[in-house]
Design a protein around this motif. Structure first.
Motif, PDB file in Angstrom:
ATOM      1  N   MET A 646       1.079   6.273  -4.252  1.00 54.92           N
ATOM      2  CA  MET A 646       2.715   6.188  -4.469  1.00 54.92           C
ATOM      3  C   MET A 646       3.252   4.972  -4.484  1.00 54.92           C
ATOM      4  O   MET A 646       4.339   4.814  -5.009  1.00 54.92           O
ATOM      5  N   GLU A 647       2.936   4.198  -3.686  1.00 57.72           N
ATOM      6  CA  GLU A 647       3.679   2.776  -3.590  1.00 57.72           C
ATOM      7  C   GLU A 647       3.192   2.119  -4.772  1.00 57.72           C
ATOM      8  O   GLU A 647       4.276   1.392  -5.324  1.00 57.72           O
ATOM      9  N   LEU A 648       1.983   1.880  -5.098  1.00 58.94           N
ATOM     10  CA  LEU A 648       1.745   1.100  -6.313  1.00 58.94           C
ATOM     11  C   LEU A 648       1.506   1.891  -7.794  1.00 58.94           C
ATOM     12  O   LEU A 648       2.083   1.397  -8.998  1.00 58.94           O
ATOM     13  N   GLY A 649       0.797   3.043  -7.660  1.00 55.76           N
ATOM     14  CA  GLY A 649       0.567   3.807  -8.943  1.00 55.76           C
ATOM     15  C   GLY A 649       1.808   4.272  -9.454  1.00 55.76           C
ATOM     16  O   GLY A 649       1.763   4.299 -10.761  1.00 55.76           O
ATOM     17  N   TYR A 650       2.794   4.698  -8.728  1.00 57.93           N
ATOM     18  CA  TYR A 650       3.975   5.374  -9.458  1.00 57.93           C
ATOM     19  C   TYR A 650       4.899   4.377 -10.238  1.00 57.93           C
ATOM     20  O   TYR A 650       5.063   4.507 -11.262  1.00 57.93           O
ATOM     21  N   PRO A 651       5.119   3.138  -9.479  1.00 57.56           N
ATOM     22  CA  PRO A 651       5.863   2.063 -10.397  1.00 57.56           C
ATOM     23  C   PRO A 651       5.152   1.630 -11.418  1.00 57.56           C
ATOM     24  O   PRO A 651       5.495   1.363 -12.476  1.00 57.56           O
ATOM     25  N   ILE A 727      -1.213  -4.962   2.321  1.00 62.10           N
ATOM     26  CA  ILE A 727      -0.440  -6.372   2.191  1.00 62.10           C
ATOM     27  C   ILE A 727      -0.448  -6.819   0.778  1.00 62.10           C
ATOM     28  O   ILE A 727       0.525  -7.185   0.331  1.00 62.10           O
ATOM     29  N   ARG A 728      -1.668  -6.676   0.348  1.00 65.66           N
ATOM     30  CA  ARG A 728      -1.611  -7.120  -1.219  1.00 65.66           C
ATOM     31  C   ARG A 728      -0.933  -6.030  -2.160  1.00 65.66           C
ATOM     32  O   ARG A 728      -0.425  -6.668  -3.191  1.00 65.66           O
ATOM     33  N   LEU A 729      -1.218  -5.065  -1.661  1.00 72.50           N
ATOM     34  CA  LEU A 729      -0.140  -3.929  -2.696  1.00 72.50           C
ATOM     35  C   LEU A 729       1.226  -4.225  -2.493  1.00 72.50           C
ATOM     36  O   LEU A 729       1.750  -4.472  -3.548  1.00 72.50           O
ATOM     37  N   ASP A 730       1.719  -4.292  -1.437  1.00 71.50           N
ATOM     38  CA  ASP A 730       3.220  -4.673  -1.298  1.00 71.50           C
ATOM     39  C   ASP A 730       3.523  -5.728  -1.849  1.00 71.50           C
ATOM     40  O   ASP A 730       4.693  -5.797  -2.460  1.00 71.50           O
TER      41      ASP A 730
END
Length: 937
Positions: A646-651, A727-730
């Motif tokens: 949800m943090e990376l895939g959705y955007p 960390i790298r996802l954010d």
């Protein structure tokens, strides 16, 4: 203790203001030569290691140079006649059409929006404040208008002084303490030994990327009167882009858009729809055709992507100074805390893995699991009504071995270690935060008086009272109204928690009903493992309910949150309520399995039932710990996977869909030529609640890692692996997928620190109960010292556990079964004749005793030992926690000395600079024949 390049600037200024030198008659190169010759005769104490040509805070050495204007001080400017503006500035989308004025802020609105009058007044007042403005319509939609704002030097200087923005004015000079010859020899040997070792792979390469960290400089609040004290090489880069955006946002928050009280501020215009979006620009693209190691970074965004957000640098330290420089202190502190938390997980993960491996190595020597595996003649009573068959105890051999992996002799040590670890983590974070606050000039920073929330103003505009700070009238909420709203808010949260408990109750009923269904299933695999299948499916359903309640709870919690006066008060109230709900939602089922499952079932022949119908679920013959391990493992893995998606895939999906539509309408070539404001507008805006989701995810993980760690020692390892990815996802999300957030300042992580302390206290209590109640540690200890072969000898080895399994099982007469509990089979498949007796886990008397099925003396000994262990464990661990908190100071000693030293040097530097200025004025007056008597100095 001055600086040579500052003296050069001052000499440069003196030459230009001499009346006998004409600007048109002197060549610029000759002036620079003259300055260099004069500077050689100036005696200055400076740090020899840095030199005069080293870059300062405002020097962007890795950036491709744009429109640079050399400046010395506010009284005089060096302007190169006939300077040409590079074409890159005009086409990059970071400047106005003239290529000179850098865009500091973007406002977006639609022409079809009816709030035209408010916008016109607002923009007219923006120009009155000195900001420059330029409008441009969107290339993809003519209804969308972009308002580009630029703050000139005069405006930046004025508001930087009002906002007390700290800027560099001298380089820090570090003094080495005097050391003895013996210590010098030891340090030389250590440095020689380090030279043989390979370079630290986790450190960033400063030679290839020299602009990763800003130089250490003494800073002071900016002042236009003392502008000659500050290191100003270039007025265009003296204030970095994040500071410029923050100053412009500060102005926009105080500009009126309508006549009347409190009709000011950009936030109100965004809330009423006058403007659709407002954001600072990213500094260009984050990708480049050329290698950063050979050609340098195109911009700070490109630099952040290469050395922070790229997956190839997952093992390296974070460039926190660069993150703070680009995104501001608030986001920088979040990543500093996340990096510190991840680093502190390494020892916890290592010890947890050691406990698990200890269980693996001692598995073949465990007397309890041996007895379970060899107990082919012990027949266990059915675990459900009718359809569950009798079973041999040896059938649970695998579960007994798996239980030993998590419940072994090292479990108690690990629980104590994790309780101490949580305290050490928080105490050392306070020290780390103090160092960061010092390095980032946050020690003396105080939050400004916040403006009133528009919702608060609209609701309580009828009642007013004087603000004790500003002295102006403002809306006022009566005490009775505040109390009533608090009661309603607390009632609403209590109702939502009751909904969560009802959902857990539904899961309990599902487990009770399904275990009988799976026991009568056609497939032998499910029929023989009915309890494991029940637990697995119940955990998956529970996870779906957790995520569903999390989605629906946000709107309800916003509704139940009271209306505080300021935005920070509202955020704290919302954060506390949201965390409380999600914590209960996530951990309620885990608490049920840990402390209630199998504890209140009764015994065969007298089972306790729900609504006098469903028999409560029992634990597996090997214990309830295996159910708790499954619950924690599945929930932790699924939740972290879902959160990362949800943090990376959705955007990513949203931005891909936007790019796809643009490519279909305008083609690939047209899309690449979009200006930067158009590209940023098509990105996703940052979460409306700021860093709330990021903090909430990590805090819930911290709770999951510490609260039930005695039952699942691998939790810190799973958290560590997740955080390395997190960390790298954010970082990737902030750099590539989101619009650039406003650079906000903060001194700490806010209310989250108090929540972390509360979780640390709760973890001590829960781990004490898990060891005493859920695991078999206490019953085994009591047996070894009181009832086993070594009773009275003071030993508790594996040889002392012989006969423990038989002693922990009670005997039941099969003919005493209730009619609705009697199994369909009579157990003749085990011995050829119907069974007369079966065994079950409990400490009860046999059926032919004077008090059938009454509690034995061993039961009361075990109960007393459990209560004693809980009390001793809690008091011991709390004493250790408080002792550690007392022994570890919040400020490191070297930092305290550096702060005192800096304060002293700043006072000395200011005094010397003022003395130098007065001496120059005195010389000028003497030259002009205007000297006076009794002059000072």
């Amino acid at each position: 203790e001055g600086r040579e390049d500052l003296q050069v600037n001052q000499l440069e200024t003196q030459i230009w203001i001499k009346p006998d030198i004409q600007k048109t008659d002197v060549d610029f190169s000759e002036i620079l030569n003259a300055i260099q010759e004069i500077a050689k005769d100036v005696n200055i104490f400076f740090d020899e290691l840095e030199g005069v040509n080293s870059p300062s805070k405002d020097d962007d050495s890795l950036l491709h140079h744009g429109n640079l204007t050399s400046t010395s001080d506010d009284a005089s400017r060096l302007e190169v006649v006939g300077e040409e503006v590079p074409d890159k500035n005009k086409t990059s989308g970071l400047y106005f059409r003239d290529g000179k004025c850098r865009i500091d802020y973007i406002l977006v609105y639609r022409k079809s929006n009816p709030q035209t009058e408010k916008r016109e007044v607002f923009e007219r007042n923006i120009r009155a404040e000195g900001l420059q403005m330029e409008k441009e319509s969107s290339l993809t939609n003519s209804d969308i208008i972009f308002v580009k704002l630029h703050a000139p030097w005069e405006v930046l200087g004025k508001y930087a002084e009002l906002m007390n923005v700290r800027m560099p004015f001298r380089r820090k000079i570090y003094y080495l303490h005097r050391r003895y010859k013996f210590m010098n020899r030891i340090e030389k040997q250590i440095s020689r030994f380090r030279g043989w070792l390979p370079r630290k792979p986790m450190k960033l390469d400063k030679e290839t990327l020299p602009d990763l960290e800003e130089n250490d400089c003494y800073t002071a609040p900016f002042s236009q009167q003392r502008i000659h004290h500050f290191i100003i090489h270039n007025k265009d880069t003296f204030f970095n882009n994040a500071t410029r955006s923050r100053i412009v946002h500060h102005i926009l928050q105080r500009v009126k858009y309508e006549e009347g009280k409190n009709k000011i501020g950009l936030n109100r215009l965004l809330s009423n729809g006058s403007y659709e979006a407002a954001f600072p620009l990213h500094e260009g693209s984050y990708r480049s055709k050329n290698s950063i190691k050979t050609h340098g970074a195109e911009n700070h965004r490109h630099l952040l992507y290469e050395c922070w957000a790229s997956w190839g640098v997952w093992y390296k330290y974070q460039p926190l100074d660069l993150v703070r420089r680009y995104f501001g202190e608030k986001i920088g502190l979040y990543f500093a805390w996340l990096g510190w938390y991840t680093g502190m997980l390494f020892p916890a993960a290592f010890i947890g893995l050691f406990v698990f491996l200890y269980g693996v190595t001692t598995l073949n020597h465990c007397q309890v699991s041996k007895e379970v595996c060899q107990a082919t003649d012990i027949i266990m009573c059915p675990i459900c009504d009718k359809y569950c068959p009798f079973m041999r105890l040896s059938d649970s051999c695998i579960y007994a071995k798996v239980t030993h992996l998590f419940d072994n002799g090292a479990t108690v040590f690990f629980a104590v270690f994790m309780a101490v670890w949580a305290t050490v983590f928080l105490e050392f974070w306070k020290r780390r935060r103090a160092v960061i606050a010092y390095d980032w000039d946050l020690i003396d920073w105080e939050e400004e008086e916040e403006e009133i929330r528009p919702q608060f103003e609209a609701k309580y505009s009828k009642k007013e009272r004087m603000n004790p700070i500003s002295g102006k009238p403002e809306p006022y909420q009566a005490f009775a109204d505040k109390c009533s709203r608090l009661i309603v808010s607390a009632s609403g949260i209590f109702f939502m928690i009751c909904v969560v408990i009802a959902a857990v109750f539904g899961i309990v009923i599902y487990r009770v009903v399904t275990v009988s269904t799976f026991a009568a299933f056609k497939w032998a695999l499910i029929r023989n493992n009915s309890q494991v299948a029940t637990t697995g499916t119940a955990v998956c359903i529970n996870f779906c309910i957790i995520m569903l309640l999390n989605v629906t709870s946000e709107t309800l919690i916003i509704f139940f949150t009271e209306q505080p006066r300021t935005e920070s008060e509202w955020e704290n109230s919302f954060t506390l309520k949201m965390f409380l709900f999600q914590f209960v939602n996530l951990n309620s089922s885990t608490f049920y399995i840990a402390f209630f499952l199998g504890r209140f079932t009764g015994h065969p022949g007298a089972y306790l039932r729900l609504i006098n119908r469903w028999r409560l679920e029992e634990c597996h013959p090997s214990g309830c710990l295996i159910d708790l391990c499954m619950q924690m493992g599945i929930i932790m893995v699924l939740k972290q996977t879902w959160n990362n998606f949800m943090e990376l895939g959705y955007p990513l999906i949203q931005n891909w869909w936007t790019r796809r539509k643009l490519q279909q309408e305008y083609g690939t070539q047209r899309k690449t030529s979009f200006p930067q404001w158009e590209k940023d507008y098509n990105l996703q805006p940052m979460n409306a609640y700021g860093l709330f989701d990021e903090y909430l995810e990590m805090i819930l993980q911290f709770g999951f890692t510490t609260i039930f760690v005695a039952a699942f020692p691998l939790a810190p390892l799973l958290a560590l692996l997740n955080n390395i990815i997190e960390i790298r996802l954010d970082a990737y999300k902030f750099v590539t997928q989101w619009r650039r957030p406003l650079a906000s300042r903060a001194k700490d992580i806010g209310i989250w620190y108090g929540i972390l302390e509360g979780i640390g206290i709760l973890s001590v209590i829960t781990n004490a109960f898990v060891i005493a109640v859920t695991s078999d540690f206490i019953p085994r200890l009591v047996y070894a010292y009181k009832y086993g072969p070594c009773a009275g000898q003071g030993e508790a080895g594996q040889k002392c556990m012989v006969g423990y399994v038989n002693a922990s099982l009670s005997v039941f007469l099969v003919s005493d079964f209730e009619n609705r509990s009697e199994p369909t089979s009579n157990g003749s498949e085990f011995s050829g004749s119907p069974l007369k007796y079966c065994r079950y886990r409990d400490y009860r008397d046999p059926p032919h005793s004077p008090v059938p099925y009454g509690y034995t003396l061993q039961f009361w000994h075990v109960l007393a030992a459990r209560l004693a262990f809980i009390i001793v464990f809690e008091h011991l661990v709390f004493c250790i926690k408080h002792l550690i908190s007392y022994l570890i100071p919040d400020l490191p000693k070297d930092l305290r000395d550096r702060m005192r030293r800096e304060k002293y040097l700043i006072q000395e530097m200011m005094y010397e600079a003022e003395l130098e200025r007065l001496q120059k004025e005195r010389k000028e007056r003497k030259k002009n024949g205007k000297s006076y008597h009794n002059e000072w100095p």
